[in-house]
Write a protein that holds these residues in place. Structure first.
Motif, PDB file in Angstrom:
ATOM      1  N   PHE A 334       1.129  -1.095   0.139  1.00  0.00           N
ATOM      2  CA  PHE A 334      -0.158  -0.314   0.140  1.00  0.00           C
ATOM      3  C   PHE A 334       0.930   0.707   0.037  1.00  0.00           C
ATOM      4  O   PHE A 334       0.682   2.299  -0.815  1.00  0.00           O
ATOM      5  N   TRP A 339      -3.968   2.754  -2.891  1.00  0.00           N
ATOM      6  CA  TRP A 339      -4.299   1.496  -2.645  1.00  0.00           C
ATOM      7  C   TRP A 339      -4.709   0.779  -3.603  1.00  0.00           C
ATOM      8  O   TRP A 339      -5.088  -0.112  -3.363  1.00  0.00           O
ATOM      9  N   GLY A 342      -2.165  -2.197  -3.812  1.00  0.00           N
ATOM     10  CA  GLY A 342      -2.160  -2.801  -2.812  1.00  0.00           C
ATOM     11  C   GLY A 342      -3.561  -3.955  -2.573  1.00  0.00           C
ATOM     12  O   GLY A 342      -3.236  -4.871  -2.395  1.00  0.00           O
TER      13      GLY A 342
END
Length: 424
Positions: A334, A339, A342
Motif C-alpha cells: 500500500f 490503495w 495494494g
C-alpha cells in the motif's frame, strides 16, 4: 519427388514447423537454465532476469499458448501496472529513477508469474519435472556451499556469509533460507510416495536442504520449512496415500524426526552455532520490540497507508519518523503502489490461495504436482506478514506454478500409461 505438398522440401509450412520445433527445444533448455539461475542473485540484474527475457521471447516465437484458466492472473497483472507506475511518482526524498526501477521490478516479477503459469499449464507433468530437477539441483548446490561457508571449510567463505549467517549466492540469509523450501518439498514428497530409490535420494536431498536452511539462522525460514513439511505430509497422507503408503509414511515420519533431531543436536553441540541459535530463537531481540521495533512500528505504517491513497512511493517509509521498514509486505504494497496496487496484490494472494485449494479438492493426476507447490505458497503468504517478499523472485514463481498446475488439470497424465505416480 513429392506426392503431396506437405513433404516438399520447398514448402514454407515445413520450414516453419522445423523452426518452431527447434525454438521449442531451445526454450526447454532456457527454461531449465532460468529456474537453475534463481539461486545466483548476488548481482542485479541477475542471470535470472536475463534468462527470463530470453525465455519470454522464445515463448512468443514458438507460439506459447495462453490458457483461459490463467486469464485472471493476466487481468491482475494489467490492473497492477498503472498503480505501480503512479506509486513511483509519489516519492519525495528518494530519486524518481530509483523509485521507477523498484516498481518496474515488481511489474516484471508479476510477468514472470504469468509466463510460468502458462508454460507449465501446457504440459504440467513433463515441465514440472524439469522445473523440479533444475530447482532441486540449484538448491542442493547452494545449500552445500552455504553450509561449507558457514563451517569455514571453503576459501573465501566469508563472502557467502552475512552477520555470521549463511546466505550463499544471495544478498540476504532471509531470502536464501526460504528459497530452499520448495525444492525441499519436492524431495520430501518423493521420500514419502516415491520408489525406494527416489525415497533414498529424496531423503538425502531433504537433509542437505534442512541443514542449509538451519545455517541461514532465519527464523522465518525455519518456520516456513516446518509448516510446509507438515502440509506436504498431511496432504499426501489424506489425499493421495494408499494404505501401504500410510504405514510407510508414519514409519518415515518417526525415523525422519529422529534423524533431523540428531542432526540438530550435532549442530548445537558446536558452541558458535548454539550461541547464534539462542540469539536468533529469542523473541525479544531489540529490533523486534518497542515502539520502533518490528511489531511496534506497524501501527504507524498502517496509519500512513490509510492517509495516502496513491501511496508514499517505494521505500519512502525509511525516510520518515522510523528508519526501519515495517517488514510487512501487506502494508508495504500500500505504501509503494497505493490503495489500488495494494488491493490488487491482495487479490493476487487470495485468488491464488483459492485456486490452489480448489485444485486440491478434485482428484486429478495433477494434484500430486500441486501439493508441494501449494504447501510452499501458503506459509509464504503467512511469512509475508513479518518480512518483505514483494521482490522475492521465487515468491512469484511459486504463485505462477499454482496457477499453471491447476490450469493444466485437463491434460491428463495416466498412471497406467506412465507406470508411475505423477510426482514432480
Amino acid at each position: 519427388m513429392s506426392v503431396t505438398g506437405t513433404v516438399s522440401p520447398g514448402n514454407p509450412a515445413l520450414g516453419r514447423m522445423f523452426l518452431l520445433s527447434k525454438t521449442q527445444a531451445i526454450l526447454t533448455w532456457v527454461f531449465v537454465l532460468w529456474i537453475f539461475s534463481g539461486a545466483f542473485v548476488l548481482i542485479e540484474p541477475a542471470p535470472y532476469e536475463l534468462l527470463f527475457l530470453l525465455a519470454l521471447g522464445l515463448g512468443l516465437a514458438s507460439g506459447l499458448r495462453l490458457h483461459r484458466e490463467t486469464l485472471p492472473l493476466l487481468y491482475i497483472f494489467l490492473l497492477f501496472v498503472p498503480f505501480g507506475l503512479i506509486g513511483a511518482f509519489q516519492v519525495r526524498r528518494m530519486e524518481l529513477v530509483h523509485a521507477l526501477i523498484y516498481n518496474l521490478v515488481t511489474i516484471f516479477l508479476f510477468l514472470t508469474s504469468y509466463f510460468a503459469a502458462n508454460y507449465i499449464a501446457q504440459s504440467p507433468f513433463r515441465r514440472m519435472r524439469l522445473l523440479a530437477k533444475a530447482y532441486l539441483a540449484a538448491a542442493v548446490i547452494t545449500a552445500l556451499v552455504g553450509t561449507l561457508a558457514y563451517l569455514n571449510l571453503i576459501p573465501g567463505g566469508d563472502l557467502l556469509l552475512l552477520y555470521g549467517r549463511a546466505k550463499a549466492f544471495f544478498k540476504d540469509p532471509n531470502v536464501y533460507g526460504p528459497f530452499l523450501v520448495l525444492p525441499a518439498m519436492f524431495a520430501l514428497q518423493r521420500t514419502l510416495l516415491g520408489t525406494r530409490r527416489e525415497a533414498i535420494w529424496g531423503g538425502a536431498a531433504y537433509m542437505i536442504l534442512f541443514v542449509g536452511i538451519f545455517v541461514s539462522f532465519s527464523r522465518g525460514a525455519w518456520g516456513h520449512l516446518a509448516a510446509s513439511s507438515l502440509m506436504v505430509f498431511l496432504l499426501c497422507f489424506f489425499l493421495e496415500a494408499r494404505t501401504q503408503d500410510k504405514v510407510r509414511m508414519l514409519l518415515l515420519a518417526v525415523g525422519g524426526a529422529m534423524a533431523l533431531s540428531a542432526a540438530l543436536v550435532g549442530l548445537l553441540n558446536v558452541e558458535p552455532v548454539a550461541e547464534l541459535f539462542a540469539q536468533r530463537f529469542s523473541v525479544t531481540q531489540s529490533y523486534d520490540t518497542g515502539e520502533t521495533g518490528r511489531f511496534g512500528r506497524i501501527g504507524y505504517a498502517i496509519d500512513l497507508a490509510l492517509t495516502h491513497p496513491w501511496g508514499l512511493g517505494p521505500l519512502e517509509f525509511s525516510w520518515l519518523r522510523i528508519a526501519e521498514q515495517p517488514h510487512n509486505t501487506y502494508i508495504n504494497v500500500f505504501h509503494a503502489y497505493g490503495w489500488g496496487g495494494g488491493l490488487t496484490y491482495l487479490v493476487l494472494v487470495l485468488w491464488t490461495l483459492g485456486r490452489g485449494a480448489a485444485g486440491l479438492v478434485h482428484r486429478t493426476p495433477n494434484r500430486l504436482l500441486l501439493i508441494p507447490v501449494y504447501a510452499t505458497f501458503v506459509p509464504l503468504v503467512l511469512l509475508s506478514g513479518i518480512i518483505d517478499t514483494d521482490h522475492w523472485r521465487h515468491w512469484f514463481l511459486v504463485a505462477g506454478l499454482v496457477w499453471g498446475v491447476v490450469a493444466g488439470r485437463s491434460i491428463v497424465v495416466s498412471e497406467q500409461c506412465t507406470g508411475q505416480r505423477a510426482l514432480p
